[in-house]
Motif scaffolding. Sequence first.
Motif, PDB file in Angstrom:
ATOM      1  N   GLN A   4       0.857  -1.305  -0.040  1.00 41.18           N
ATOM      2  CA  GLN A   4       0.034   0.094   0.044  1.00 41.18           C
ATOM      3  C   GLN A   4       0.808   1.100  -0.070  1.00 41.18           C
ATOM      4  O   GLN A   4       0.326   2.350  -0.356  1.00 41.18           O
ATOM      5  CB  GLN A   4      -1.083  -0.266   1.248  1.00 41.18           C
ATOM      6  N   GLN A   5       2.138   1.130   0.583  1.00 41.25           N
ATOM      7  CA  GLN A   5       2.898   2.215   0.792  1.00 41.25           C
ATOM      8  C   GLN A   5       4.392   2.010  -0.327  1.00 41.25           C
ATOM      9  O   GLN A   5       4.792   1.200   0.077  1.00 41.25           O
ATOM     10  CB  GLN A   5       3.159   2.800   2.051  1.00 41.25           C
ATOM     11  N   SER A  20       1.952   9.947   2.621  1.00 43.09           N
ATOM     12  CA  SER A  20       1.107   9.456   3.977  1.00 43.09           C
ATOM     13  C   SER A  20       2.072   9.191   5.211  1.00 43.09           C
ATOM     14  O   SER A  20       1.473   9.398   6.294  1.00 43.09           O
ATOM     15  CB  SER A  20       0.698   8.124   3.647  1.00 43.09           C
ATOM     16  N   ARG A  21       3.656   9.339   4.835  1.00 50.65           N
ATOM     17  CA  ARG A  21       4.345   9.242   6.207  1.00 50.65           C
ATOM     18  C   ARG A  21       5.567   9.953   6.007  1.00 50.65           C
ATOM     19  O   ARG A  21       5.857  10.010   4.638  1.00 50.65           O
ATOM     20  CB  ARG A  21       4.496   7.765   6.471  1.00 50.65           C
ATOM     21  N   GLN A  34      -2.114  13.722   8.650  1.00 55.00           N
ATOM     22  CA  GLN A  34      -2.823  12.505   7.888  1.00 55.00           C
ATOM     23  C   GLN A  34      -2.392  12.417   6.472  1.00 55.00           C
ATOM     24  O   GLN A  34      -2.852  11.420   5.997  1.00 55.00           O
ATOM     25  CB  GLN A  34      -4.478  12.843   7.904  1.00 55.00           C
ATOM     26  N   GLY A  35      -1.664  13.110   5.923  1.00 56.18           N
ATOM     27  CA  GLY A  35      -1.382  13.027   4.382  1.00 56.18           C
ATOM     28  C   GLY A  35      -1.724  14.144   3.656  1.00 56.18           C
ATOM     29  O   GLY A  35      -2.567  14.754   3.933  1.00 56.18           O
ATOM     30  N   TYR A  37      -2.077  15.443  -0.993  1.00 55.31           N
ATOM     31  CA  TYR A  37      -1.471  15.445  -2.273  1.00 55.31           C
ATOM     32  C   TYR A  37      -0.679  16.514  -2.537  1.00 55.31           C
ATOM     33  O   TYR A  37      -0.511  17.648  -2.342  1.00 55.31           O
ATOM     34  CB  TYR A  37      -2.541  15.514  -3.204  1.00 55.31           C
ATOM     35  N   TYR A  55       7.072   8.236   2.314  1.00 54.48           N
ATOM     36  CA  TYR A  55       6.059   7.116   2.038  1.00 54.48           C
ATOM     37  C   TYR A  55       4.867   7.576   1.324  1.00 54.48           C
ATOM     38  O   TYR A  55       4.115   8.830   1.957  1.00 54.48           O
ATOM     39  CB  TYR A  55       5.960   6.412   3.343  1.00 54.48           C
ATOM     40  N   ASP A  57       1.173   6.791  -0.336  1.00 54.65           N
ATOM     41  CA  ASP A  57       0.320   5.808  -0.610  1.00 54.65           C
ATOM     42  C   ASP A  57      -0.007   5.428  -1.961  1.00 54.65           C
ATOM     43  O   ASP A  57      -0.356   6.340  -3.045  1.00 54.65           O
ATOM     44  CB  ASP A  57      -1.118   6.297   0.023  1.00 54.65           C
ATOM     45  N   LYS A  60      -3.820   5.956  -3.135  1.00 50.74           N
ATOM     46  CA  LYS A  60      -4.344   7.225  -3.473  1.00 50.74           C
ATOM     47  C   LYS A  60      -3.735   8.174  -4.540  1.00 50.74           C
ATOM     48  O   LYS A  60      -4.160   9.165  -4.998  1.00 50.74           O
ATOM     49  CB  LYS A  60      -4.293   7.902  -2.055  1.00 50.74           C
ATOM     50  N   THR A  61      -2.272   7.550  -4.940  1.00 52.90           N
ATOM     51  CA  THR A  61      -1.603   8.523  -5.863  1.00 52.90           C
ATOM     52  C   THR A  61      -2.386   8.723  -7.128  1.00 52.90           C
ATOM     53  O   THR A  61      -2.830   7.468  -7.666  1.00 52.90           O
ATOM     54  CB  THR A  61      -0.057   8.078  -6.203  1.00 52.90           C
ATOM     55  N   ARG A  70       1.863   1.573  -9.021  1.00 54.09           N
ATOM     56  CA  ARG A  70       1.106   0.359  -8.621  1.00 54.09           C
ATOM     57  C   ARG A  70       1.728  -0.776  -9.279  1.00 54.09           C
ATOM     58  O   ARG A  70       1.603  -2.031  -8.873  1.00 54.09           O
ATOM     59  CB  ARG A  70      -0.284   0.658  -9.054  1.00 54.09           C
TER      60      ARG A  70
END
Length: 459
Positions: A4-5, A20-21, A34-35, A37, A55, A57, A60-61, A70
């Motif tokens: 996921q990350q 996200s991190r 919380q992250g 864009y 990191y 996501d 969500k990207t 992905r």
Amino acid sequence: MAIQQAKVFVEDLQRGMFVSRLDRPWTRTPFALQGFYIRDMEEIRQLQKYCRYVYVDVIKTVGDVGVKLRKLTRAASEQAAAAPVGRSSRRVPVVIDCKPVQIRHATYAAPAPARGEAAKARHLHERIIRGMHEVMVQVRSDRPLPTAAVGQVVTSMVDSILRSPDAFSWLARVREKDEHTYSHSIRAAIWAVVFGRHIGLQRTQLMQLGMATLLKDVGKLYLTDELLKASKREPREELEYRRFVDYSVKVLSSDSNIDQQVLTIVQCHKEQHDGSGYPRGLRGGQIPVLARLCGIVTFYDEATNPRGAEFPLSPSKAVAELYGLRDSAFQGQLVVEFIQSIGLYPTGTQVELSTGEVAVVLEQTYQKRLKPKVMLVTDADKKLLAKPRVFDMAADDARKQKLVDKGKKSLHDAGFITIAKDLDPGRYPGIDVAAVRDQYLFQRRIPAFLARFIPQSQP
């Protein structure tokens, strides 16, 4: 299962990625927890300034970069699945059964300015103090509790916070000289309703949460002062201390007017996500949602206002402690939401700007939490200003961004101002945060330090 990350070095970041991190505690940076864009190069530059890698996501990207990520992570996942299982990979993680809480951020209208609600909030706050004093007197004398009167003022408090969270947040942030009446329970109740508003709880739930948080510690009146004030307790003493929860439930349940949900929150607010809490050792989804919220705000207020300390902790230190307990003591999702509800720099926080000036946060900008309205109280050399002034960071950003968009200035030359860090209360003794609050919210003329605080709007 697909990864996921993805770990991405900052020089490889692109627009459309969802960060996200970070590679360090987020409290050491100006970024939201919380992250977010990545929308422009300025955000990439900011990440490059603070981080070596982040990191992203993968799900969500968006855009072409999302498709590529992905594909890459799917391939990495397949390779990992085919690799021999090492000794370290055989450990089975502990799974805590706990469904995500449904969050409704847009439930209530945008907050009204704090100034318009401040007088009502202060009046209600004084009523709460009187009500809590009466509760303590009644408990000590074994007389019926004035729960109907307390319930009425809690209802009024909920409505006030629904209108303007910042007005009541000011009253929770500043510690007055009389700590006996300005109690932990009152501050925690304010944070609880602010938190509940943020995640979209219904008004009835907000009243239950506020009432429970306000009354959760009445059982401590049955404990000795030595037990309450002890910095360290022997095992037998700790067991005795923990009985305050049962005492609180017993006192409150004797009143037929008390809502059963209030009793449940009080009974479960010291339970912890991993089952290490008390009195019943509940874990995860076994703990009622409102009790989870109550537990978080209880911890936060105790962290920011430790017993016996001359000054409260800075918000970032308290938040760092809380964040470190996510998914162990507290449900991680709710920890994140609570931090977002109060903002990284809550009202009353002393901050140092990127210019070197020191300021006090006056009011949140809810669309840009990292750009609040502040009052500048020192110059870059940390000398108190003769005439401190109000500085709206979000408005200043918007004005400078227009110049950049029109090509009149570059991003570098525009001079965007950021918050470099928050400061421990008491770092600069000449700064009276209560005086800043009163001058900003109530516009009263008072001598000494306050006399110099004449807010001036930033052009």
